[in-house]
Structures are given as C-alpha cells and as structure tokens.
Design an enzyme around this catalytic site. Structure first.
Site, PDB file in Angstrom:
ATOM      1  N   LYS A 296       0.863  -1.180   0.000  1.00 55.98           N
ATOM      2  CA  LYS A 296       0.000   0.000   0.000  1.00 55.98           C
ATOM      3  C   LYS A 296       0.896   1.225   0.000  1.00 55.98           C
ATOM      4  CE  LYS A 296      -3.595   2.459   2.510  1.00 55.98           C
ATOM      5  NZ  LYS A 296      -4.626   2.376   3.545  1.00 55.98           N
ATOM      6  N   ARG A 306     -10.611  10.147   1.566  1.00 57.47           N
ATOM      7  CA  ARG A 306     -10.466  10.809   2.875  1.00 57.47           C
ATOM      8  C   ARG A 306     -11.531  11.883   3.044  1.00 57.47           C
ATOM      9  NH1 ARG A 306      -3.823  11.010   2.997  1.00 57.47           N
ATOM     10  NH2 ARG A 306      -3.550   8.742   2.892  1.00 57.47           N
ATOM     11  N   LYS A 318       1.328   9.947   5.793  1.00 59.62           N
ATOM     12  CA  LYS A 318       1.373   8.537   6.178  1.00 59.62           C
ATOM     13  C   LYS A 318       2.640   7.843   5.683  1.00 59.62           C
ATOM     14  CE  LYS A 318      -3.663   8.073   6.620  1.00 59.62           C
ATOM     15  NZ  LYS A 318      -4.831   7.179   6.475  1.00 59.62           N
ATOM     16  N   LYS A 349      -2.158  -1.486  -3.837  1.00 58.13           N
ATOM     17  CA  LYS A 349      -3.005  -0.290  -3.834  1.00 58.13           C
ATOM     18  C   LYS A 349      -2.167   0.956  -3.934  1.00 58.13           C
ATOM     19  CE  LYS A 349      -6.043   2.003  -0.529  1.00 58.13           C
ATOM     20  NZ  LYS A 349      -6.643   1.897   0.781  1.00 58.13           N
ATOM     21  N   SER A 375     -10.061   5.636  -4.833  1.00 59.39           N
ATOM     22  CA  SER A 375     -10.990   6.738  -5.070  1.00 59.39           C
ATOM     23  C   SER A 375     -10.508   7.706  -6.148  1.00 59.39           C
ATOM     24  CB  SER A 375     -11.239   7.479  -3.762  1.00 59.39           C
ATOM     25  OG  SER A 375     -10.018   7.887  -3.174  1.00 59.39           O
TER      26      SER A 375
HETATM   27  C1  PBG Z   1      -7.159   3.647   5.335  1.00 58.86           C
HETATM   28  C2  PBG Z   1      -7.649   3.424   3.961  1.00 58.86           C
HETATM   29  C3  PBG Z   1      -7.508   4.345   2.924  1.00 58.86           C
HETATM   30  C4  PBG Z   1      -8.116   3.799   1.812  1.00 58.86           C
HETATM   31  C5  PBG Z   1      -8.603   2.544   2.176  1.00 58.86           C
HETATM   32  N1  PBG Z   1      -8.291   2.327   3.528  1.00 58.86           N
HETATM   33  C6  PBG Z   1      -6.958   5.714   2.889  1.00 58.86           C
HETATM   34  C7  PBG Z   1      -5.663   5.986   3.481  1.00 58.86           C
HETATM   35  O1  PBG Z   1      -4.795   5.119   3.602  1.00 58.86           O
HETATM   36  O2  PBG Z   1      -5.488   7.129   3.842  1.00 58.86           O
HETATM   37  C8  PBG Z   1      -8.186   4.481   0.499  1.00 58.86           C
HETATM   38  C9  PBG Z   1      -9.140   3.961  -0.474  1.00 58.86           C
HETATM   39  C10 PBG Z   1      -9.424   4.876  -1.601  1.00 58.86           C
HETATM   40  O3  PBG Z   1      -8.780   5.922  -1.807  1.00 58.86           O
HETATM   41  O4  PBG Z   1     -10.333   4.528  -2.358  1.00 58.86           O
HETATM   42  N2  PBG Z   1      -6.987   2.583   6.154  1.00 58.86           N
END
Ligand code: PBG
Length: 432
Positions: A296, A306, A318, A349, A375
């Site tokens: 990720k 978010r 992060k 991801k 997203s």
């Molecule tokens: C956080 C999480 C995130 C997403 C899924 N789980 C965002 C992040 O890591 O800040 C993002 C999914 C998306 O952007 O569609 N645990």
C-alpha cells in the site's frame, strides 16, 4: 467498383503493404469474367471470399435453406469454388509489392470478432469484483462530492438497497468503510473494536439478509482515530507499531465475531498479519481469511476517499508506514513477510499506476492477488466522462481489464456495480 479486379489464386499472388492489397500478377483473368465476378459479388455477398485482411463481422448466411443445401450436396452439386474478390483501396493508392514474403502477420488473428474473442487472454467477470461501500449512522444516503455516483449509505436502508442492486448484476463481495462521528473518535481508536459499533452492526444485518455474500472489512484505526492516522500517535508524532497492532487484533476479532468473511488490514504496521492470524485463531476464527494490504503506497490518489470519511490525517502524512511510490523491490519484502505470517490474499493499492507491482506480486506468490482501484482513480475517470473528454464506460472497462491482465484475481473498485451491469449487457445505464 471499376478498380476491383478478381483473380484466381492459381496465377496471382496477393500481397499487402499497410492497409493496401497488391498483387504480383502472372495472368489476371479476363475483364469479362472479372466483371461477372464483381456482379455476383454484389448480388450475393455471402458467396465471396475477400482477400482483405478485415472480415465483415456481420453474420453471413446463405439465402438457401439447410434442406436445399443438403439436397444439392446429396445430388453431387457442390458450390463452385468461391471467387476471390479484392476490395480496392482509395483511388490513387500506389501498388507496392514489398512485403509479400512476410511470414508473420499478427493481424490475421485479429481479423474478426470471433477470432479476437477466441484468442482473448484475459477476461473480466463480476466474480472478480469487490464493491467498497461507505456507511454511516444516519438514515439518508449522502452523496460524496469528490466521488460522483458514490454515497455514504445509511446502514439500515441504503446499504441493503445497494447490496441488493449489486447482487442483481452478479456482484456478491463487499468491503465496508465506516464514517464515524467525531464524538466516538479517540487517540487510541477504541471504537474500532466495539462489538456494537457501526461496522459489526452492519455486518450482522447484511449477513442476516444476504447470507451468501462475502463481507470484507477494513482493519485500520484511521476512521476511529482523532488524529486521522492508521495507528496510535506518540507524543513526538511517531506512529506506534506494536501498540497499534494490539488494537488491530481486537478490531479484527470483533469484525470476525460479527460475521466478517475476510478481514483486511490496510494499516501497513509491521507484523500485523501474523498477530491478527494468531488472535483470530485463539478465538476460534480459523476460517476467517486475511487479505493483507501488502503493498500500500503513500498515494495522493486516496484524496477523495479521505473526504468521504472525513479521515484526513490531522498532521503530517502517512509516509512512515505506507510505501514510497518510487519503490518496487520493497514490495517483495512485504510479500515475503505477509506470506510467512499467513495472509490468504495479497493486495496492491492503488491499482492502475502500480500495475508493475501487481505483476511483481503475481509472479512471486502463488496466493490470490487483489488490486484496489482507489478513489482518485475512480474520480478521474468519472470527471473525464462528465467533461466528455473520454468515454467513461469504455475507459472503466478497459482499466479493469488491464488490472486483471497485470495479474489481479480480484479488483476492489467503486465501479464494481456499474462494470457488472455492462457485463450483463446493460451498457449505457445511468450512474451519476
Ligand atoms: C485507510 C484506507 C484508505 C483507503 C482505504 N483504507 C486511505 C488511506 O490510507 O489514507 C483508500 C481507499 C481509496 O482511496 O479509495 N486505512
């Protein structure tokens, strides 16, 4: 049609340069026969063999009935060999004979829809799709500004409705993301393992109504953290690893207790897969799977998500736990750890900008690979479609197919329902 000439294959050789057909003729047939061939070709297109590299994709059926064809065959009246008909290029096309010895012509295998379908290497089906759903405590479905077509669904009504519609087009896998009221957020995110919290309640309701669906959950503290981070924040700003993992284990067990089929740690803490496996097993949840967010990345493509969950980090970013977008080999380190710790599915991801990483994991693990079309990827395609800069539906289907081609078994995508309806033949349906 004046420039169309037919040849018998015995005395000419056809060659092609680019899109044009040319011949090295030994003995073209007489103009009279040629004209009669063209006339026949016009009258009965089904009787013509085209020397072209493109075949008509429309069905060609003889005007004679099956019985007539059979009777003719029994009587020994077989049709004449089909005339070879060579469509002409645009007027003035130069006739070249350069490439006649070309032995490999990959276009031959692409010349008709049937052949293209026969040789298609990758396919997309609704069984490969997982639909992420945003839920909240309210009764209304609230549109998410940055993600046209997505809503924070009321967990009692909207959620069940959306799952109903998705199942209708063959999508049976869902992953839940909760929008938690600020009052329930804390620095340690304890609401994440409240057995009566929003997620466990929604899982129980879904499993009660649709026992055959597969429910994936998100394991991470960010929706529950007053700091907006995936882990517990130390006073000096460091995200505490082992203490966070302790919370995540409780969260995963609480979700399993509610009936989750697959828990999915998306937090990127070290050692969390093994710890969650042990915690689940200790509570008797041997059958609950773990889909690990193996690779990720610290990506700007999560922006709209978010906004949807109001889960932006209160400070910093992060990058101390999510991976550097510049890194490739590092994904192998994560893969080895997750495999050793007992992950059942490995996830990459975002998806489209990270297809090389999807392929890397595919080639280095026998486990199923998941990819998350996040997203930002979704919103870009939606926005391009709204602005009429791209064909939304075609780009959606192509992007999903390409993620499969890179090696993903399953794809988490906000397009899951829309794409599945296209696969059901309901192209052009309105998805705002
Ligand atoms: C956080 C999480 C995130 C997403 C899924 N789980 C965002 C992040 O890591 O800040 C993002 C999914 C998306 O952007 O569609 N645990």
């Amino acid at each position: 049609m004046a420039s169309t000439i037919s040849f018998s294959t015995g005395n000419v050789r056809l060659i092609r340069v680019g899109n044009d057909h040319h011949y090295v003729g030994l003995r073209p047939i007489s103009p009279q026969r040629c004209v009669s061939f063209v006339a026949r070709a016009k009258a009965k297109p089904s009787m013509v063999i085209r020397a072209s590299n493109e075949q008509d994709t429309s069905a060609k059926i003889s005007s004679r009935s099956i019985e007539e064809c059979e009777a003719a065959a029994v009587a020994g009246n077989f049709p004449d060999p089909l005339p070879l008909y060579r469509p002409s290029g645009p007027r003035g096309t130069r006739m070249l004979n350069l490439l006649y010895s070309l032995s490999r012509r990959p276009r031959r295998n692409r010349k008709s829809a049937t052949l293209r379908a026969s040789f298609q290497e990758t396919n997309l089906s609704a069984a490969n799709l997982v639909l992420p759903l945003f839920i909240h405590e309210g009764e209304e479905d609230v549109p998410i500004g940055a993600m046209p077509g997505c809503f924070r669904l009321g967990w009692r009504h909207g959620l069940l409705d959306e799952v109903y519609k998705a199942r209708d087009v063959g999508v049976s896998s869902f992953v839940l993301f909760p929008k938690i009221p600020d009052a329930l957020k804390s620095q340690t995110g304890d609401e994440s393992f409240n057995d009566n919290g929003l997620v466990p309640r929604a899982i129980r309701l879904l499993k009660d109504k649709y026992p055959d669906i597969v429910v994936y959950t998100d394991v991470a503290l960010d929706p529950y953290s007053s700091d907006g981070h995936d882990g517990i924040v130390r006073e000096d700003g460091v995200i505490m690893n082992d203490e966070t993992v302790h919370q995540l284990c409780k969260q995963a067990v609480s979700q399993a207790r509610a009936g989750a089929d697959v828990v999915s740690p998306s937090d990127m803490m070290d050692g969390r897969v093994g710890a969650i496996r042990a915690a689940l097993d200790a509570e008797g949840f041997h059958d609950v799977s773990i889909m690990s967010y193996t690779a990720k990345y610290a990506s700007a493509f999560y922006g709209p998500f978010r906004e949807a969950l109001d889960s932006n980090p209160r400070f910093g970013d992060k990058k101390t736990y999510q991976m550097n977008p510049a890194n490739y080999r590092e994904a192998l380190t994560e893969t080895e750890a997750d495999e050793a710790e007992g992950a059942d599915i490995l996830l990459v991801k975002p998806a489209l900008p990270y297809l090389d990483v999807v392929r890397l994991l595919r080639d280095n693990s026998a486990l199923p690979i998941a990819a998350y079309q996040v997203s930002g990827e979704y919103s870009m395609i939606k926005a391009g479609g709204v602005l009429k800069m791209i064909d939304e539906e075609k780009v959606m289907m192509e992007s999903l197919l390409c993620i499969r081609r890179a090696g993903a078994d399953i794809i988490l995508s906000y397009f899951a329902r829309q794409a599945a309806s296209v696969l059901c033949g309901m192209s052009g349906m309105k998805f705002k």
